[in-house]
Design an enzyme around this catalytic site. Structure first.
Site, mmCIF file in Angstrom:
data_model
loop_
_atom_site.group_PDB
_atom_site.id
_atom_site.type_symbol
_atom_site.label_atom_id
_atom_site.label_comp_id
_atom_site.label_asym_id
_atom_site.label_seq_id
_atom_site.Cartn_x
_atom_site.Cartn_y
_atom_site.Cartn_z
ATOM 1 N N ASN A 62 4.642 4.578 -4.477
ATOM 2 C CA ASN A 62 5.288 4.261 -3.211
ATOM 3 C C ASN A 62 6.453 3.298 -3.437
ATOM 4 O OD1 ASN A 62 3.092 2.384 -3.749
ATOM 5 N ND2 ASN A 62 3.338 1.564 -1.690
ATOM 6 N N GLU A 64 8.866 0.951 -1.094
ATOM 7 C CA GLU A 64 9.114 0.392 0.237
ATOM 8 C C GLU A 64 10.551 -0.110 0.373
ATOM 9 O OE1 GLU A 64 4.620 -1.180 1.265
ATOM 10 O OE2 GLU A 64 6.175 -2.650 0.912
ATOM 11 N N CYS A 73 6.286 7.328 0.450
ATOM 12 C CA CYS A 73 4.949 7.283 -0.126
ATOM 13 C C CYS A 73 4.967 7.885 -1.529
ATOM 14 C CB CYS A 73 3.979 8.076 0.741
ATOM 15 S SG CYS A 73 3.806 7.454 2.430
ATOM 16 N N GLU A 75 3.079 10.159 -2.893
ATOM 17 C CA GLU A 75 2.945 11.618 -2.932
ATOM 18 C C GLU A 75 4.297 12.298 -2.763
ATOM 19 O OE1 GLU A 75 -0.815 10.148 -0.679
ATOM 20 O OE2 GLU A 75 1.216 9.452 -1.078
ATOM 21 N N CYS A 112 -1.216 10.118 4.064
ATOM 22 C CA CYS A 112 -0.785 10.051 5.470
ATOM 23 C C CYS A 112 -0.376 11.454 5.944
ATOM 24 C CB CYS A 112 0.375 9.072 5.624
ATOM 25 S SG CYS A 112 1.961 9.656 4.971
ATOM 26 N N CYS A 115 2.851 12.947 4.341
ATOM 27 C CA CYS A 115 2.600 13.445 2.979
ATOM 28 C C CYS A 115 1.813 14.746 3.023
ATOM 29 C CB CYS A 115 1.870 12.403 2.148
ATOM 30 S SG CYS A 115 2.944 11.028 1.685
#
Length: 162
Positions: A62, A64, A73, A75, A112, A115
């Site tokens: 990930n 940010e 993210c 993934e 999430c 993703c």
């Protein structure tokens, strides 16, 4: 009215030592991906490792950004890497793990919705299932045989490609 029900099958393992060595290696690669996470705001690091049909492993973490939601993210970082660098590759499976210094994660963390939708798109594109392994560091592992099991009502519209 007609009422319907959905059920999914998945496997739960006590730890990665119960897994096939290939999947153990993928879990360990997802753990190594944690080291490249950039998560100074949430302090919640996520690592993903994806095994391609040819055996190549692509990692993502990930990333940010202070301007939420500009980050990505783990993934999607890994999947978009595959899409841009290996556009015709077939994904066999992916392993996802998470870690934070704020508390102990005692059960595997799932992906999430954003993703899951991207994962579903890759599964649709390659016309074959992607096995998903959610790995809890030092603990439980959940294995699902297809993204469709996680998101049975993913957005699919074949006419958009015409």
């Amino acid at each position: 009215m007609e009422q319907k029900a959905l059920t999914i099958e998945y496997k739960v393992f006590k730890n990665i030592s119960e897994l096939d060595p290939t999947i153990q290696n993928l879990c360990e690669a997802s753990e190594k991906a944690l080291a490249t996470a950039y998560a100074p705001y949430s302090n919640f690091n996520v690592g993903t490792a994806i095994e391609l049909e040819d055996g190549k492993i692509i990692k993502g973490s990930n990333q940010e950004n202070v301007a939420y939601p500009s980050g990505l993210c783990a993934e999607r970082v890994a999947l978009f890497t595959i899409g841009s660098q290996f556009p015709n590759a077939i994904i066999k499976r992916m392993a996802i793990t998470a870690q934070t210094k704020k508390f102990q994660i005692s059960t595997p963390v799932t992906s999430c919705g954003s993703c899951l939708q991207v994962m579903a798109e890759f599964e649709q594109k390659q016309k074959s299932s992607i096995q998903v392994v959610f790995y809890c560091l030092g603990g439980e592992v959940v294995v699902v045989n297809s993204v469709k099991d996680l998101m049975p009502f993913s957005f699919v519209e074949d006419r958009l490609g015409d």
